[in-house]
Scaffold this motif. Structure first.
Motif, PDB file in Angstrom:
ATOM      1  N   SER A   1       0.842  -1.207   0.000  1.00 17.48           N
ATOM      2  CA  SER A   1       0.000   0.000   0.000  1.00 17.48           C
ATOM      3  C   SER A   1       0.875   1.253   0.000  1.00 17.48           C
ATOM      4  O   SER A   1       0.549   2.254  -0.647  1.00 17.48           O
ATOM      5  CB  SER A   1      -0.926  -0.012   1.227  1.00 17.48           C
ATOM      6  N   GLY A   2       2.008   1.188   0.708  1.00 15.77           N
ATOM      7  CA  GLY A   2       2.947   2.309   0.707  1.00 15.77           C
ATOM      8  C   GLY A   2       3.493   2.602  -0.674  1.00 15.77           C
ATOM      9  O   GLY A   2       3.726   3.761  -1.044  1.00 15.77           O
ATOM     10  N   THR A   3       3.673   1.543  -1.489  1.00 13.10           N
ATOM     11  CA  THR A   3       4.157   1.722  -2.864  1.00 13.10           C
ATOM     12  C   THR A   3       3.145   2.509  -3.692  1.00 13.10           C
ATOM     13  O   THR A   3       3.519   3.393  -4.474  1.00 13.10           O
ATOM     14  CB  THR A   3       4.417   0.349  -3.520  1.00 13.10           C
ATOM     15  N   HIS A   4       1.860   2.207  -3.534  1.00 12.73           N
ATOM     16  CA  HIS A   4       0.817   2.943  -4.255  1.00 12.73           C
ATOM     17  C   HIS A   4       0.843   4.422  -3.878  1.00 12.73           C
ATOM     18  O   HIS A   4       0.769   5.309  -4.745  1.00 12.73           O
ATOM     19  CB  HIS A   4      -0.558   2.355  -3.927  1.00 12.73           C
ATOM     20  N   ILE A   5       0.940   4.687  -2.582  1.00 13.19           N
ATOM     21  CA  ILE A   5       0.959   6.085  -2.111  1.00 13.19           C
ATOM     22  C   ILE A   5       2.221   6.791  -2.592  1.00 13.19           C
ATOM     23  O   ILE A   5       2.178   7.956  -3.005  1.00 13.19           O
ATOM     24  CB  ILE A   5       0.844   6.122  -0.578  1.00 13.19           C
ATOM     25  N   LEU A   6       3.354   6.073  -2.576  1.00  8.12           N
ATOM     26  CA  LEU A   6       4.610   6.659  -3.057  1.00  8.12           C
ATOM     27  C   LEU A   6       4.490   7.045  -4.530  1.00  8.12           C
ATOM     28  O   LEU A   6       4.920   8.137  -4.929  1.00  8.12           O
ATOM     29  CB  LEU A   6       5.752   5.659  -2.862  1.00  8.12           C
TER      30      LEU A   6
END
Length: 882
Positions: A576-581
């Motif tokens: 999920s952090g990758t999507h936000i990044l």
């Protein structure tokens, strides 16, 4: 009214939609699931698993206009582009396909109806070729379509029998040719449909995949035969528009007009200029679409093919007098002409142009120097009566000046010269420390045969993934057991094996997210299996890899599956952090940011993306702050399953080289991020906790990489930073927030001390050089100084030599020194003597005496060797040498 190329494309797709076909978008030029291919080179590439029975897309008839590139490997048209009327590196393949539905009669009838009815091509100008033994095709063409027998030509296996490989699905072909008239042919009385000239132009190839071929060559009829057809849009446009060259169709006309405008040359006035314009027109289309699909210039694999195409076009621009970067302007014209059919090009326009311009600039810097070297070599060869450019010259042009070998071959072809490719390969091999294989493929390893067999059983083995919405446990039945790549009925204690079940909460590695770990067991005295990895070799197949801890596991056993919860949760936070990044990168750097790779596991996330310049520290800080603002907003993470077209219309971000089915999962995080993704995620962004960027770097031209940690990993990283800061401040006896200032002062003081030391060294060297002048002797009227001196490194030795030369004014100096157990040699010849003595040749003769080698310019050369104890003996050889 004559149709445009765009209208022809639309008419073809609409025609087959009306015949019950699903209109399917072109796949990327980068094949996702076929590591044997550099690029998609036909319409069937994206349907390969459908033909093999490994994939069910929910439809049995399809029609496409597929982007294709043929410029590498088996299918390579590069050398013919611009010279012939029909060869292209990039083209669109119109195709209709049947996966076990209709067959030969319908395929032939619809092809004939479309060409003669919709496109209005004269029947008398159409010729048919069939496989020599295909009486069924002959009957359909002759009796049902009414084609005269004399215009149906039986041909051999080489041209009219298609095979996917040495074994497997295969079948006869039938080609539809268009007779362009005697004026376009070879003029020979024997000219026919079998002739290789341009008169009988192949426009449509119908492949009837009806057999399975075994290793002995025996053909067995397939229970469900398939249809695979392909027709070049560019060729059909030319025929329909009444021209004999694809380059004269409207698909190329706008590009060629622009090249005329920027070059000041006129098309169809000079044959050499015409070839250059056709090369640029064709190559600019290939370059635009390749970069649009994520390929970037490099020295290996797909990137190298792109570089070859781009540089070949740039060189032809120079032949037209274009001595500046211009291809990025041509790419803009291509995008404008193709934007209706391929709107994604508009989104990537800025990035495509930047990549093209940057690569052009790099090549222009070396092009003139490389051409001079090549012209000199050609002149020498001609004078000596030679016909082959030496391999070392070809390699130098490749390695130093960026000339692909086919570009060099292209340039010298007019002079009747060829290249010493054997010598070139030897030079390449000598330079490489890494493996010779320049391309490892993509889309993962080819699917193992054992998985193919499981998927094509009469009752196919399939796995349902039930691990979304936080599910990490479940019960299921064992469907297959694999050991050492083979199916077995049972596995026992200590066995390394794979287990495939009906339903699993374990996520199989795909889309950059690693597979889950955990255990499969049955309570009581039955069995335990430790899962160390989970893979997804096929869309509907998930396999659990690991080791049997105890007991025996048999087919049909009921099992309890349990994913290691903390590893799954950490992986979800990173995913999920990758999507936000990615969303933060787009917001800060621009919409040109596109994912080009990722890795997500429990420890960290890695995200590769397109961006053409270094990311400044201030930008990184803004990206990280924005990402954490979204995390703190605690937005719900929502998923929807939508038809692909509808999902794309919502604005969801897709990965350019990912293969999607007809329905996709859309993962949405508030209004900030919306992506197509099949991975597992947190329930709210706040569950991520914290995102910390730990590293940013360039991994290729135009591709950056960010590595980051989230949640507990991010907290641990911050703690390590604090510990390091405390330790440093303690050593410096400074406060936590005074360390940088204290280090600056220390460095400043050290630089001042180093300057003082260098000044003192200079004074000592000047004094020593004065003392050494007494050792100068004359040989043949030339002042010569050969002596051993003290020098800490090569730079110190050169500085010392420069001072001696300034004092000597005219003469030869040979200095030796010892450092780190090795010998150093330096030879200096003053300018007035370089016509008689060559420092490089002197060093070449002296260096072997200390076990080394070296060389250099006429006025300065240096060398090293492993035998410092022989320095004095080596220097004594100088007088004899002179």
């Amino acid at each position: 009214m004559t149709m445009t190329g765009s209208e022809i494309r639309e008419s073809f797709l609409r025609f087959f939609e009306e015949k019950g076909h699903m209109r399917v978008a072109s796949s990327s030029l980068v094949p996702k699931d076929d590591p044997t291919l550099l690029f998609a080179n036909s319409g069937m590439v994206q349907f390969k698993n459908c033909f093999l029975g490994l994939e069910d897309r929910g439809y049995r008839r399809a029609a496409t206009s597929q982007k294709c590139v043929r410029a590498g490997g088996k299918h390579n048209d590069l050398e013919n582009v611009g010279i012939t009327a029909r060869h292209h590196t990039f083209f669109e393949m119109l195709g209709n396909f049947s996966f076990g539905d209709y067959f030969k009669a319908e395929a032939i009838a619809w092809a004939w109806e479309y060409l003669t009815g919709v496109m209005g091509l004269p029947k008398e100008k159409l010729w048919i070729t069939i496989y020599r033994d295909d009486d069924e095709a002959f009957r359909i063409w002759h009796e049902e379509m009414g084609v005269p027998a004399e215009r149906i030509v039986r041909m051999g296996e080489k041209s009219n029998f298609w095979m996917m490989g040495e074994t497997g699905p295969c079948g006869p072909c039938s080609e539809i040719l268009y007779d362009q008239g005697e004026g376009t042919g070879c003029g020979k009385p024997t000219c026919s449909a079998e002739c290789e000239c341009d008169r009988h132009l192949e426009i449509w190839n119908l492949v009837f995949t009806q057999f399975d071929r075994d290793a002995s060559g025996r053909l067995t009829p397939l229970p469900k035969p398939n249809i695979d057809t392909g027709m070049g849009l560019e060729r059909l446009a030319a025929v329909t528009q009444g021209v004999t060259s694809s380059y004269d169709s409207d698909l190329f006309a706008g590009v060629i007009r622009f090249i005329e405008k920027i070059s000041g040359r006129n098309y169809r006035k000079n044959e050499d200029d015409d070839i250059s314009m056709r090369v640029i027109a064709d190559h600019s289309r290939a370059v635009t679409f390749l970069i649009g699909d994520g390929v970037l210039p490099s020295n290996e694999g797909r990137g190298y093919v792109l570089r070859r195409i781009l540089r070949r076009a740039a060189r032809h621009g120079k032949l037209l007098g274009l001595n500046r970067p211009f291809l990025h302007e041509v790419a803009a014209v291509v995008i404008d002409l193709m934007k209706d059919a391929y709107p994604d090009l508009v989104e990537r326009s800025s990035f495509i142009r930047k990549v093209v311009e940057s690569e052009e600039e790099r090549f222009i810097e070396t092009l003139d120097a490389g051409l001079r070297i090549l012209q000199e070599e050609v002149a020498v060869l001609k004078k000596a009566g030679g016909r082959v450019i030496p391999g070392d010259i070809v390699f130098k042009l490749y390695d130093t000046f960026g000339f692909p070998t086919d570009l060099t071959a292209d340039i010298v072809r007019k002079d009747g010269l060829s290249l010493d490719m054997e010598g070139f390969e030897k030079a390449m091999a000598a330079q490489r420390d890494k493996a010779r294989e320049s391309w490892k493929g993509s889309g993962g390893e080819a699917v193992a045969e054992v998985y193919r067999r499981l998927a094509t059983l009469s009752t196919p083995v399939k796995t349902d993934f039930v691990g979304y919405e936080g599910v990490t446990e479940g019960k299921s039945r064992v469907l297959a057991l694999l050991k050492e790549g083979r199916q077995v009925d049972e596995i026992g204690e200590g066995d390394e094996a794979e287990i495939i079940v009906e339903r699993t909460p374990f996520y199989g590695e795909t889309g950059g997210q690693v597979g889950d770990k955990g255990e499969i067991k049955r309570d009581g005295v039955s069995f335990e299996f430790k899962v160390t990895d989970t893979k997804r070799p096929l869309d509907d197949l998930i396999t659990h890899l690991g080791r049997v801890g105890k007991g025996r596991i048999r087919l049909g056993d009921e099992a309890c599956l349990r994913v290691t919860d903390d590893i799954r949760r950490a992986t979800e936070a990173n995913h999920s952090g990758t999507h936000i990044l990615q969303a933060a990168l787009k917001a800060v750097l621009g919409e040109h940011v596109k994912q080009s790779g990722s890795l997500v596991n429990a420890e960290r996330l890695r995200f590769d993306f397109t961006h053409f310049s270094r990311i400044e520290e201030e930008e990184l800080a803004r990206i990280e702050e924005l990402a954490n603002r979204i995390i703190r907003a605690n937005c719900p993470v929502e998923t929807q399953v939508l038809p692909l077209a509808e999902a794309v219309r919502t604005g969801a971000t897709a990965v350019f080289d990912e293969k999607y089915g007809e329905t996709v999962r859309v993962v949405r995080m508030g209004e900030f991020s919306r992506e197509l993704c099949g991975g597992t995620h947190v329930r709210r962004t706040g569950d991520i906790g914290l995102l910390k960027i730990v590293h940013e770097s360039a991994i290729a031209a135009g591709v950056r990489r960010i590595e980051a940690v989230t949640g507990g990993g991010a907290v641990a990283h911050v703690r390590r930073l604090e510990d390091e800061l405390r330790r440093t401040s303690s050593l410096l006896k400074a406060g936590l927030f005074e360390t940088a200032e204290r280090v600056e002062k220390l460095l400043k003081g050290q630089r001042e001390i180093e300057r003082e030391i260098e000044a003192l060294k200079g004074k000592l060297a000047a004094r020593d050089s004065g003392d050494l002048m007494g050792r100068v002797r004359q040989i043949k009227g030339v002042d010569v100084l050969a002596t051993v001196v003290e020098a800490s490194d090569v730079k110190a030795l050169r500085d010392f030599g420069d001072k001696l030369r300034d004092r000597l004014r005219s003469g030869i100096i040979l200095l030796g020194s010892r450092a780190d157990g090795k010998a150093m040699l330096l030879c200096l010849v003053t300018k007035d003597l370089t016509d008689r003595y060559h420092a490089g040749k002197i060093i070449q003769a002296i260096a072997p005496l200390v076990g080394g080698s070296g060389g250099g310019r006429p006025d300065m050369a240096q060398a090293g060797g492993p035998k410092p104890e022989l320095l004095e003996q080596a220097l004594e050889k100088l007088p004899d040498l002179l």
